[in-house]
Design a protein around this motif. Structure first.
Motif, PDB file in Angstrom:
ATOM      1  N   GLN A  52       3.497  -9.817 -13.275  1.00  0.00           N
ATOM      2  CA  GLN A  52       2.316 -10.446 -12.690  1.00  0.00           C
ATOM      3  C   GLN A  52       2.246 -10.132 -11.203  1.00  0.00           C
ATOM      4  N   ALA A  53       1.046  -9.764 -10.726  1.00  0.00           N
ATOM      5  CA  ALA A  53       0.846  -9.511  -9.299  1.00  0.00           C
ATOM      6  C   ALA A  53       0.997 -10.819  -8.531  1.00  0.00           C
ATOM      7  N   ALA A  54       1.753 -10.778  -7.446  1.00  0.00           N
ATOM      8  CA  ALA A  54       2.023 -11.973  -6.646  1.00  0.00           C
ATOM      9  C   ALA A  54       1.528 -11.775  -5.227  1.00  0.00           C
ATOM     10  N   THR A  55       1.012 -12.851  -4.643  1.00  0.00           N
ATOM     11  CA  THR A  55       0.651 -12.844  -3.227  1.00  0.00           C
ATOM     12  C   THR A  55       1.468 -13.932  -2.537  1.00  0.00           C
ATOM     13  N   TRP A  56       1.748 -13.707  -1.277  1.00  0.00           N
ATOM     14  CA  TRP A  56       2.638 -14.586  -0.524  1.00  0.00           C
ATOM     15  C   TRP A  56       1.978 -15.033   0.770  1.00  0.00           C
ATOM     16  N   GLN A  65       6.367 -18.294   1.008  1.00  0.00           N
ATOM     17  CA  GLN A  65       5.979 -19.095  -0.160  1.00  0.00           C
ATOM     18  C   GLN A  65       4.970 -18.328  -1.014  1.00  0.00           C
ATOM     19  N   LEU A  66       5.148 -18.363  -2.327  1.00  0.00           N
ATOM     20  CA  LEU A  66       4.157 -17.801  -3.243  1.00  0.00           C
ATOM     21  C   LEU A  66       2.842 -18.527  -2.991  1.00  0.00           C
ATOM     22  N   SER A  67       1.730 -17.800  -2.881  1.00  0.00           N
ATOM     23  CA  SER A  67       0.476 -18.445  -2.488  1.00  0.00           C
ATOM     24  C   SER A  67      -0.404 -18.872  -3.658  1.00  0.00           C
ATOM     25  N   ALA A  68      -0.075 -18.463  -4.881  1.00  0.00           N
ATOM     26  CA  ALA A  68      -0.846 -18.895  -6.052  1.00  0.00           C
ATOM     27  C   ALA A  68       0.057 -18.880  -7.273  1.00  0.00           C
ATOM     28  N   ASP A  69      -0.175 -19.815  -8.188  1.00  0.00           N
ATOM     29  CA  ASP A  69       0.599 -19.850  -9.434  1.00  0.00           C
ATOM     30  C   ASP A  69       0.465 -18.524 -10.171  1.00  0.00           C
ATOM     31  N   LEU A  70       1.520 -18.149 -10.893  1.00  0.00           N
ATOM     32  CA  LEU A  70       1.474 -16.991 -11.781  1.00  0.00           C
ATOM     33  C   LEU A  70       1.586 -17.498 -13.214  1.00  0.00           C
ATOM     34  N   THR A  71       0.741 -16.977 -14.102  1.00  0.00           N
ATOM     35  CA  THR A  71       0.723 -17.458 -15.483  1.00  0.00           C
ATOM     36  C   THR A  71       0.843 -16.301 -16.464  1.00  0.00           C
ATOM     37  N   TRP A  72       1.774 -16.440 -17.388  1.00  0.00           N
ATOM     38  CA  TRP A  72       1.880 -15.552 -18.531  1.00  0.00           C
ATOM     39  C   TRP A  72       1.293 -16.354 -19.693  1.00  0.00           C
ATOM     40  N   SER A  73       0.114 -15.958 -20.179  1.00  0.00           N
ATOM     41  CA  SER A  73      -0.641 -16.755 -21.155  1.00  0.00           C
ATOM     42  C   SER A  73      -0.397 -16.323 -22.591  1.00  0.00           C
ATOM     43  N   ASN A  74      -0.490 -17.319 -23.486  1.00  0.00           N
ATOM     44  CA  ASN A  74      -0.438 -17.089 -24.926  1.00  0.00           C
ATOM     45  C   ASN A  74       0.732 -16.193 -25.312  1.00  0.00           C
ATOM     46  N   TRP A  75       1.918 -16.648 -25.005  1.00  0.00           N
ATOM     47  CA  TRP A  75       3.165 -15.917 -25.229  1.00  0.00           C
ATOM     48  C   TRP A  75       3.211 -15.361 -26.641  1.00  0.00           C
ATOM     49  N   SER A  76       3.495 -14.079 -26.760  1.00  0.00           N
ATOM     50  CA  SER A  76       3.586 -13.468 -28.086  1.00  0.00           C
ATOM     51  C   SER A  76       4.868 -12.676 -28.254  1.00  0.00           C
ATOM     52  N   ALA A  77       5.766 -12.795 -27.293  1.00  0.00           N
ATOM     53  CA  ALA A  77       6.994 -11.999 -27.290  1.00  0.00           C
ATOM     54  C   ALA A  77       8.116 -12.638 -28.100  1.00  0.00           C
ATOM     55  N   GLY A  78       7.831 -13.736 -28.788  1.00  0.00           N
ATOM     56  CA  GLY A  78       8.871 -14.404 -29.554  1.00  0.00           C
ATOM     57  C   GLY A  78       9.571 -15.447 -28.721  1.00  0.00           C
ATOM     58  N   PRO A  79      10.279 -16.341 -29.372  1.00  0.00           N
ATOM     59  CA  PRO A  79      10.968 -17.379 -28.604  1.00  0.00           C
ATOM     60  C   PRO A  79      12.099 -16.798 -27.755  1.00  0.00           C
ATOM     61  N   GLU A  80      12.186 -17.261 -26.524  1.00  0.00           N
ATOM     62  CA  GLU A  80      13.289 -16.904 -25.636  1.00  0.00           C
ATOM     63  C   GLU A  80      13.324 -17.896 -24.486  1.00  0.00           C
ATOM     64  N   THR A  81      14.400 -17.865 -23.736  1.00  0.00           N
ATOM     65  CA  THR A  81      14.546 -18.766 -22.603  1.00  0.00           C
ATOM     66  C   THR A  81      14.561 -17.956 -21.320  1.00  0.00           C
ATOM     67  N   ILE A  82      13.631 -18.268 -20.430  1.00  0.00           N
ATOM     68  CA  ILE A  82      13.514 -17.564 -19.149  1.00  0.00           C
ATOM     69  C   ILE A  82      14.382 -18.293 -18.126  1.00  0.00           C
ATOM     70  N   THR A  83      15.267 -17.540 -17.467  1.00  0.00           N
ATOM     71  CA  THR A  83      16.207 -18.131 -16.515  1.00  0.00           C
ATOM     72  C   THR A  83      16.097 -17.560 -15.102  1.00  0.00           C
ATOM     73  N   HIS A  84      15.551 -16.341 -14.974  1.00  0.00           N
ATOM     74  CA  HIS A  84      15.512 -15.640 -13.692  1.00  0.00           C
ATOM     75  C   HIS A  84      14.195 -14.884 -13.545  1.00  0.00           C
ATOM     76  N   ILE A  85      13.923 -14.484 -12.303  1.00  0.00           N
ATOM     77  CA  ILE A  85      12.818 -13.568 -12.034  1.00  0.00           C
ATOM     78  C   ILE A  85      13.300 -12.457 -11.112  1.00  0.00           C
ATOM     79  N   SER A  86      12.543 -11.377 -11.100  1.00  0.00           N
ATOM     80  CA  SER A  86      12.755 -10.326 -10.109  1.00  0.00           C
ATOM     81  C   SER A  86      11.397 -10.001  -9.495  1.00  0.00           C
ATOM     82  N   ILE A  87      11.423  -9.513  -8.265  1.00  0.00           N
ATOM     83  CA  ILE A  87      10.205  -9.166  -7.546  1.00  0.00           C
ATOM     84  C   ILE A  87      10.267  -7.676  -7.239  1.00  0.00           C
ATOM     85  N   TRP A  88       9.184  -6.988  -7.589  1.00  0.00           N
ATOM     86  CA  TRP A  88       9.118  -5.525  -7.527  1.00  0.00           C
ATOM     87  C   TRP A  88       7.997  -5.058  -6.616  1.00  0.00           C
ATOM     88  N   ASP A  89       8.056  -3.785  -6.228  1.00  0.00           N
ATOM     89  CA  ASP A  89       7.010  -3.191  -5.399  1.00  0.00           C
ATOM     90  C   ASP A  89       5.988  -2.411  -6.224  1.00  0.00           C
TER      91      ASP A  89
END
Length: 126
Positions: A52-56, A65-89
């Motif tokens: 997801q594109a992020a603005t700061w 500080q992240l300036s707007a919520d990020l949403t991954w909608s209508n999850w279809s990737a199967g059940p899993e537990t999210i524990t971490h994030i990474s930020i990319w260019d």
């Protein structure tokens, strides 16, 4: 959150010490992980691979500080537990800039939405 990647550490050092010029990314993107992403952000990538594109907000007191919520909608990737994030260019491929753990892991099942709350997401330099 915050562990700076070796890539970013080297780029910033070279830039600050005049041995290279760091070009700021045109955007940053958040990727989800089911465990520690590792130094390059390549480990434990979520089955939901869309970044997801992020603005700061401008940094103040060593915190951006992240300036707007990020949403991954209508999850279809199967059940899993999210524990971490990474930020990319970049939205795909690119360079990992930062990694970090969520303050609480989030179990996701199909059709759920996952929201990364802007008021609780920041990058800190100490």
């Amino acid at each position: 959150m915050t562990a700076m990647s070796d890539y970013l550490e080297n780029e910033l050092l070279d830039h600050a010490l005049g041995t290279g010029a760091f070009t700021a990314p045109s955007g940053t993107y958040v990727q989800l992980h089911t465990g520690v992403p590792g130094e390059t952000g390549a480990n434990n990538v979520s089955a939901e691979t869309t970044r997801q594109a992020a603005t700061w907000a401008a940094a103040s007191g060593g915190v951006a500080q992240l300036s707007a919520d990020l949403t991954w909608s209508n999850w279809s990737a199967g059940p899993e537990t999210i524990t971490h994030i990474s930020i990319w260019d970049a939205a795909s491929a690119g360079n990992c800039l930062f990694t970090g753990a969520l303050s609480a892991s989030k179990a996701i099942v199909n059709t759920d939405d996952l929201v990364l709350d802007a008021t609780n997401t920041s990058i800190t330099f100490d």
